[in-house]
Write an enzyme that holds these catalytic residues in place. Structure first.
Site, PDB file in Angstrom:
ATOM      1  N   LYS A 205       0.859  -1.186   0.000  1.00 27.01           N
ATOM      2  CA  LYS A 205       0.000   0.000   0.000  1.00 27.01           C
ATOM      3  C   LYS A 205       0.893   1.233   0.000  1.00 27.01           C
ATOM      4  O   LYS A 205       1.428   1.633   1.035  1.00 27.01           O
ATOM      5  CB  LYS A 205      -0.895   0.016   1.245  1.00 27.01           C
ATOM      6  CG  LYS A 205      -2.014   1.056   1.115  1.00 27.01           C
ATOM      7  CD  LYS A 205      -2.537   1.521   2.446  1.00 27.01           C
ATOM      8  CE  LYS A 205      -1.660   2.548   3.094  1.00 27.01           C
ATOM      9  NZ  LYS A 205      -1.449   3.798   2.315  1.00 27.01           N
ATOM     10  N   GLU A 278      10.879   1.321   9.744  1.00 27.47           N
ATOM     11  CA  GLU A 278      11.850   2.366   9.396  1.00 27.47           C
ATOM     12  C   GLU A 278      11.152   3.690   9.673  1.00 27.47           C
ATOM     13  O   GLU A 278      10.244   4.080   8.940  1.00 27.47           O
ATOM     14  CB  GLU A 278      12.219   2.265   7.910  1.00 27.47           C
ATOM     15  CG  GLU A 278      12.771   0.922   7.496  1.00 27.47           C
ATOM     16  CD  GLU A 278      14.161   0.633   8.038  1.00 27.47           C
ATOM     17  OE1 GLU A 278      14.822   1.579   8.507  1.00 27.47           O
ATOM     18  OE2 GLU A 278      14.571  -0.529   8.009  1.00 27.47           O
ATOM     19  N   CYS A 312      14.198  10.671   5.232  1.00 23.97           N
ATOM     20  CA  CYS A 312      14.334  10.154   6.604  1.00 23.97           C
ATOM     21  C   CYS A 312      15.731  10.360   7.166  1.00 23.97           C
ATOM     22  O   CYS A 312      15.891  10.616   8.346  1.00 23.97           O
ATOM     23  CB  CYS A 312      13.962   8.688   6.644  1.00 23.97           C
ATOM     24  SG  CYS A 312      14.916   7.688   5.493  1.00 23.97           S
ATOM     25  N   GLU A 410      10.947  16.153  15.020  1.00 24.07           N
ATOM     26  CA  GLU A 410      11.276  16.068  13.599  1.00 24.07           C
ATOM     27  C   GLU A 410      10.423  17.079  12.823  1.00 24.07           C
ATOM     28  O   GLU A 410       9.208  17.102  12.960  1.00 24.07           O
ATOM     29  CB  GLU A 410      10.972  14.652  13.098  1.00 24.07           C
ATOM     30  CG  GLU A 410      11.361  14.419  11.662  1.00 24.07           C
ATOM     31  CD  GLU A 410      10.930  13.031  11.171  1.00 24.07           C
ATOM     32  OE1 GLU A 410       9.826  12.576  11.530  1.00 24.07           O
ATOM     33  OE2 GLU A 410      11.696  12.419  10.414  1.00 24.07           O
TER      34      GLU A 410
HETATM   35  P1  NAD Z   1       2.808   8.088   8.154  1.00 23.25           P
HETATM   36  O1  NAD Z   1       3.204   7.162   9.237  1.00 23.25           O
HETATM   37  O2  NAD Z   1       1.697   9.015   8.407  1.00 23.25           O
HETATM   38  O3  NAD Z   1       2.424   7.303   6.808  1.00 23.25           O
HETATM   39  C1  NAD Z   1       3.260   6.329   6.225  1.00 23.25           C
HETATM   40  C2  NAD Z   1       2.378   5.237   5.608  1.00 23.25           C
HETATM   41  O4  NAD Z   1       1.604   4.633   6.642  1.00 23.25           O
HETATM   42  C3  NAD Z   1       1.376   5.739   4.573  1.00 23.25           C
HETATM   43  O5  NAD Z   1       1.250   4.774   3.547  1.00 23.25           O
HETATM   44  C4  NAD Z   1       0.081   5.823   5.357  1.00 23.25           C
HETATM   45  O6  NAD Z   1      -1.063   5.676   4.549  1.00 23.25           O
HETATM   46  C5  NAD Z   1       0.233   4.647   6.288  1.00 23.25           C
HETATM   47  N1  NAD Z   1      -0.548   4.751   7.524  1.00 23.25           N
HETATM   48  C6  NAD Z   1      -0.938   5.873   8.184  1.00 23.25           C
HETATM   49  N2  NAD Z   1      -1.638   5.529   9.296  1.00 23.25           N
HETATM   50  C7  NAD Z   1      -1.684   4.178   9.337  1.00 23.25           C
HETATM   51  C8  NAD Z   1      -2.242   3.226  10.235  1.00 23.25           C
HETATM   52  N3  NAD Z   1      -2.896   3.614  11.331  1.00 23.25           N
HETATM   53  N4  NAD Z   1      -2.096   1.916   9.966  1.00 23.25           N
HETATM   54  C9  NAD Z   1      -1.416   1.518   8.873  1.00 23.25           C
HETATM   55  N5  NAD Z   1      -0.868   2.366   7.975  1.00 23.25           N
HETATM   56  C10 NAD Z   1      -0.991   3.682   8.214  1.00 23.25           C
HETATM   57  O7  NAD Z   1       4.146   8.842   7.769  1.00 23.25           O
HETATM   58  P2  NAD Z   1       4.290  10.193   6.979  1.00 23.25           P
HETATM   59  O8  NAD Z   1       4.204  11.284   7.965  1.00 23.25           O
HETATM   60  O9  NAD Z   1       3.416  10.253   5.813  1.00 23.25           O
HETATM   61  O10 NAD Z   1       5.817  10.021   6.481  1.00 23.25           O
HETATM   62  C11 NAD Z   1       6.827  10.761   6.989  1.00 23.25           C
HETATM   63  C12 NAD Z   1       7.514  10.025   8.132  1.00 23.25           C
HETATM   64  O11 NAD Z   1       8.130   8.853   7.630  1.00 23.25           O
HETATM   65  C13 NAD Z   1       8.619  10.833   8.740  1.00 23.25           C
HETATM   66  O12 NAD Z   1       8.580  10.702  10.135  1.00 23.25           O
HETATM   67  C14 NAD Z   1       9.874  10.183   8.215  1.00 23.25           C
HETATM   68  O13 NAD Z   1      10.996  10.350   9.027  1.00 23.25           O
HETATM   69  C15 NAD Z   1       9.457   8.766   8.096  1.00 23.25           C
HETATM   70  N6  NAD Z   1      10.270   8.047   7.103  1.00 23.25           N
HETATM   71  C16 NAD Z   1      11.198   7.164   7.555  1.00 23.25           C
HETATM   72  C17 NAD Z   1      12.029   6.497   6.651  1.00 23.25           C
HETATM   73  C18 NAD Z   1      13.074   5.520   7.123  1.00 23.25           C
HETATM   74  O14 NAD Z   1      13.608   4.784   6.291  1.00 23.25           O
HETATM   75  N7  NAD Z   1      13.402   5.473   8.400  1.00 23.25           N
HETATM   76  C19 NAD Z   1      11.882   6.743   5.287  1.00 23.25           C
HETATM   77  C20 NAD Z   1      10.931   7.645   4.864  1.00 23.25           C
HETATM   78  C21 NAD Z   1      10.117   8.288   5.787  1.00 23.25           C
END
Ligand code: NAD
Length: 541
Positions: A205, A278, A312, A410
């Protein structure tokens, strides 16, 4: 395949509107609608519902994304399970060959891939370039190391010569992958390729804002020859589809925020399935007194502003030795102010747009809060609606204190805080403050000293004289977060073994593990004890 803008499109800078672009004759598309439909047809969806997406560059409509229901998720897993049965019986040589074909395809079609990433995420082309490159490197790495990671391996048996032990790497089954929007093509694939190579199928997804990049990844896999049903894409809000995905996954790979990661970990724990997480970071750079300051300034610009800071492993805190602070600051500020901010998908821009209003709101709130509480803006510090709806300038702050939101939280945007340090122990302890532990960077000409310092830093990756690329592109090394930045690792042996169960098979010859030749239990115990002592003396493991 064309990714050219529709001839009727305009770069009017209009904001994303609520209209349904598919049924709005006045809507002007940023992408060829036929191309978009060829991608969206890949979503497993029977709901008849679609939601529009818009490009952050201009606000123009991009696509109508069919939405998946819980029943569609179930169907996606059923397809995946069927495909996985046959796939797990294919040879490793065949799977590696498909990965190398994907490598070639991704490099051949990188212009198309970059176009799509730019339109969907708003990032600058030079940052979009990293995505197909990283996917190609990942495909090549796992194709070339498949046997090393997955071949059955002999281990030491308990009775020398008489206990033959080998360990098989058995695929888990169907892996669920929930991915974010910031590196939408890269993160759609890099975690999935080792899962496929290990004999698993995938249900993924992508984030709702960047579905097309995730769907293009699916198309490329099929074009490379991966069988139908092996890679399935569902679309919809994470909080609705997350549960149905986790319920059916044999392993869950998540990339996103720490808050969502914790929710997912709890659901995986409930089913006793493994997961890799991650997550977020508040990554530090240390510039030591003997650093090459030109190199450090170049690294700092890339570390802070790649993908407009929505990366990230990008840096949000910089600790600079007192002796070189002023000279470094002048170079860093000068280079940041010289950055070219241009909307569009062409080369020539040093930083693109943020992805959404919500990202712009967070960045604005963090900077405004810091300024209101006394921080100084050395560069940037404001939104640029003249360039596009969500543009924000690359920003350097000084004088950030613990009461300011951006001190420990962050931002995930183009904002970095500069701090002065007097001794290295203090710099390390400040770098280690907080709950995150994803990536760090140290600039010093004395790489031996820097490597010793790296051991004291509580981050999963530490780059010396580089911002993040050295660890991120070294596919043989593990990548992931300590503390609240994650669990598990991608890349390297760790990145593929998370998708397998290690199965031990032992063949016992001649003797058995019970009294033989009429021995009593007591005599058997004495013989075993004597044998144990002897083996220890002989240096056995
Ligand atoms: P997010 O957690 O809101 O969303 C990420 C994914 O999770 C999306 O596909 C979203 O639809 C899904 N999601 C949201 N709520 C969910 C739930 N309750 N159950 C299952 N899936 C759910 O993250 P974001 O804010 O969109 O992304 C940015 C964050 O991601 C930042 O904190 C960044 O640091 C982190 N990030 C980490 C890495 C890494 O490799 N460590 C890489 C990229 C981004």
């Amino acid at each position: 395949m064309s990714v050219q803008p529709d001839p009727s499109s305009s770069s009017s800078g209009q904001q994303a509107g609520p209209a349904d672009p598919e049924h709005d004759p006045t809507a002007s598309y940023a992408l060829d609608p036929a191309y978009v439909r060829s991608l969206t047809a890949r979503v497993v969806s029977t709901t008849g519902e679609s939601v529009p997406t818009y490009t952050p560059i201009t606000g123009q409509p991009l696509a109508m994304i069919p939405q998946s229901s819980a029943a569609d998720v179930k169907e996606a897993f059923a397809r995946a399970r069927r495909a996985q049965q046959a796939w797990s019986r294919t040879s490793l040589a065949h799977r590696s060959q498909l990965l190398l074909r994907l490598h070639d395809l991704v490099l051949d079609r990188q212009a198309e891939i970059m176009d799509l990433i730019c339109w969907e995420s708003g990032k600058a082309r030079k940052h979009a370039y990293d995505e197909p490159l990283h996917v190609a490197l990942t495909a090549r790495y796992y194709a070339r190391t498949a046997h090393q990671h997955l071949d059955t391996q002999r281990r030491v048996g308990v009775v020398p010569g008489l206990t033959r032990v080998e360990v098989n790497q058995v695929p888990k089954g169907v892996v669920g992958i929930i991915a974010p929007w910031n590196y939408p093509f890269d993160l759609a694939l890099i975690d999935g390729l080792p899962a496929l190579l290990a004999g698993n199928a995938v249900v993924t997804k992508p984030d709702a804002q960047t579905m097309l990049s995730g769907l293009l990844a699916a198309e490329l896999l099929e074009a490379a020859g991966f069988p139908e049903g092996l890679w399935n894409v569902v679309a919809g809000p994470g909080r609705e589809l997350g549960g149905p995905i986790i319920e059916r996954s044999d392993y869950l790979c998540f990339t996103g925020s720490t808050a969502t990661g914790k929710l997912i970990a709890a659901q995986c724990a409930d089913r006793l399935i493994g997961c890799s997480l991650e997550l977020g970071g508040k990554n530090p750079i240390l510039v030591l007194r003997d650093a090459d300051l030109d190199r450090a300034a170049e690294g700092a610009v890339r570390a802070s502003f790649s993908s407009a800071g929505q990366l990230c492993v990008s840096m949000e805190r910089m600790f600079v030795a007192d002796q070189v602070y002023d000279r470094f600051k002048a170079k860093f500020v000068e280079q940041t102010k010289a950055m070219a901010l241009r909307p569009g998908i062409e080369w020539g821009s040093d930083m693109g747009s943020l992805i959404s209003q919500s990202q712009l709101d967070t960045v604005t709130a963090h900077v405004d809060d810091a300024v209101a509480k006394g921080a100084t803006v050395l560069a940037g510090g404001k939104a640029r609606p003249d360039l596009g709806p969500y543009f924000y300038e690359p920003t350097i702050l000084e004088g950030v204190t613990p009461d300011m939101t951006c001190f420990g939280n962050e931002t995930f945007g183009p904002v970095i805080s500069l701090y002065r340090f007097h001794d290295e122990a203090d710099a390390v302890s400040r770098a280690n403050a907080g709950e995150y532990g994803l990536n760090a960077s140290i600039y010093s000409k004395d790489t031996k000293r820097a490597r010793l310092l790296a051991r004291q830093i509580k981050c999963g990756t530490v780059n010396i004289n580089e911002a993040f690329g050295a660890t991120f592109a070294s596919l043989d090394s593990p990548m992931g977060g300590m503390r609240e930045s994650g669990m598990g690792r991608r890349q390297g042996a760790e990145g593929i073994h998370r998708y397998t169960e290690s199965q031990a098979v032992a063949v016992q010859k001649l003797i058995r593990f019970s009294p033989m030749f009429g021995m009593s239990d007591e005599t058997f115990a004495k013989v075993m004890t004597a044998q144990t002592r002897l083996m220890t003396k002989l240096g056995r493991v």
